[in-house]
Design a protein around this motif. Structure first.
Motif, short mmCIF file in Angstrom:
data_model
loop_
_atom_site.label_atom_id
_atom_site.label_comp_id
_atom_site.label_asym_id
_atom_site.label_seq_id
_atom_site.Cartn_x
_atom_site.Cartn_y
_atom_site.Cartn_z
N VAL A 106 0.83 -1.21 0.00
CA VAL A 106 0.00 0.00 0.00
C VAL A 106 0.86 1.25 0.00
O VAL A 106 0.62 2.18 -0.78
N GLU A 107 1.90 1.30 0.86
CA GLU A 107 2.71 2.51 0.91
C GLU A 107 3.53 2.72 -0.36
O GLU A 107 3.83 3.86 -0.74
N ASN A 108 3.87 1.64 -1.05
CA ASN A 108 4.68 1.78 -2.26
C ASN A 108 3.86 2.02 -3.52
O ASN A 108 4.26 2.78 -4.40
N PHE A 109 2.71 1.36 -3.61
CA PHE A 109 1.91 1.43 -4.84
C PHE A 109 0.55 2.09 -4.65
O PHE A 109 -0.09 2.46 -5.64
N GLY A 110 0.09 2.19 -3.40
CA GLY A 110 -1.25 2.70 -3.14
C GLY A 110 -1.54 4.08 -3.70
O GLY A 110 -2.56 4.28 -4.38
N PRO A 111 -0.70 5.09 -3.44
CA PRO A 111 -1.00 6.45 -3.93
C PRO A 111 -1.19 6.53 -5.45
O PRO A 111 -2.16 7.12 -5.93
#
Length: 288
Positions: A106-111
């Motif tokens: 989530v933190e790597n690809f979520g945004p």
């Protein structure tokens, strides 16, 4: 001879998957009494109890287990036949998708993923849920729409998979750790005490297998369930740990997570901040 009620196939598929009249009723948006009547009809049609009480729950009979695979396939084929032929209009799509992901996704690809969804399918909601294991059962049962991670041996043949990128392991120690001084070798890496990351609580992993091939072993001081916990422990101690760095992750989000020195037996090199890093064989991460 009267024709069978084909709606019972959907009911049977959900009952076998849920193993509970109440849960099956919620999933099909029926009342518990209506679902109980449907189960009674199924028992009458098949001549088998299908679900029998075991303790406080229900378990499928051998006949139900036998029917399960065929029923699931028939339901999916029927849904495909009845699916509208027109092209999907993402702008008008209103739906929630559940994504089952490992630690760090989530933190790597979520945004960027959320930004693209907002632009192309503004009516779509993404629900991220944790992935505690490699079992593909949630995909088969339909409770998860999309899953990312390393494919395990339990992945069923009915699950479609597509390679996304390859993970690379990066060793991490605190700033100022003695390991940062001098040449990095496999023996120096193996020495000392380590943090093992295992969601299943195992006492060894692929790094131990690689070290064993080199005639080395390491001492596992503690086992944790995720990368964030391992980083916190490494940052405040002399323990060493391993982080998975997807090759696609090059932005500030990952750099912030992996702050510190990283090493592994392999092609160690110094980066611009003077930290030593080495990357071993990678593991394919897939979307399914």
């Amino acid at each position: 001879m009267s024709r069978p009620d084909l709606n019972l196939l959907v009911t049977l598929d959900v009952l076998i998957a849920e193993g509970s009249v109440a849960k099956a009723a919620r999933r099909l948006k029926l009342s518990p009494s209506a679902m109980s009547r449907a189960l009674a009809r199924l028992r009458e049609v098949t001549g088998d109890p299908l679900l029998v009480r075991a303790g406080r729950g229900l378990v499928p009979t051998p006949r139900a287990i036998e029917l399960g695979t065929d029923v699931g396939r028939l339901v999916k084929e029927a849904e495909a036949v009845l699916r509208p032929a027109e092209r999907l209009d993402l702008k008008r799509l209103t739906r929630s998708f559940t994504l089952r992901n490992s630690d760090g996704f989530v933190e790597n690809f979520g945004p960027s993923l959320l930004a693209r969804v907002a632009e192309e399918a503004p009516g779509v909601q993404l629900r991220f849920v944790p992935k505690p294991d490699k079992d593909s059962a949630p995909m088969r049962e339909g409770s998860v729409d999309l899953e990312t991670g390393v494919i395990g041996g339990s992945t069923g043949p009915e699950v479609r998979a597509q390679a996304l990128f390859r993970d690379r392991f990066v060793g991490v120690v605190r700033s100022g750790h003695p390991l940062c001084d001098g040449k990095i070798t496999a023996a120096r890496f193996a020495a000392g005490r380590h943090i093992l990351i295992s969601r299943r609580g195992l006492d060894r992993g692929p790094i131990d297998d690689a070290l064993e091939l080199a005639g080395l072993t390491r001492t596992i001081a503690t086992v944790v369930g995720g990368f964030a916990e391992a980083l916190a422990l490494a940052r405040g101690s002399d323990l060493k740990t391993i982080q998975a760095k997807p090759s696609a992750c090059t932005g500030p989000a990952f750099l912030a997570r992996s702050e510190g020195s990283g090493l592994l037996p392999g092609s160690a090199r110094q980066n611009r901040n003077g930290r030593t890093r080495a990357e071993p064989d990678s593991h394919p991460a897939s979307l399914r």
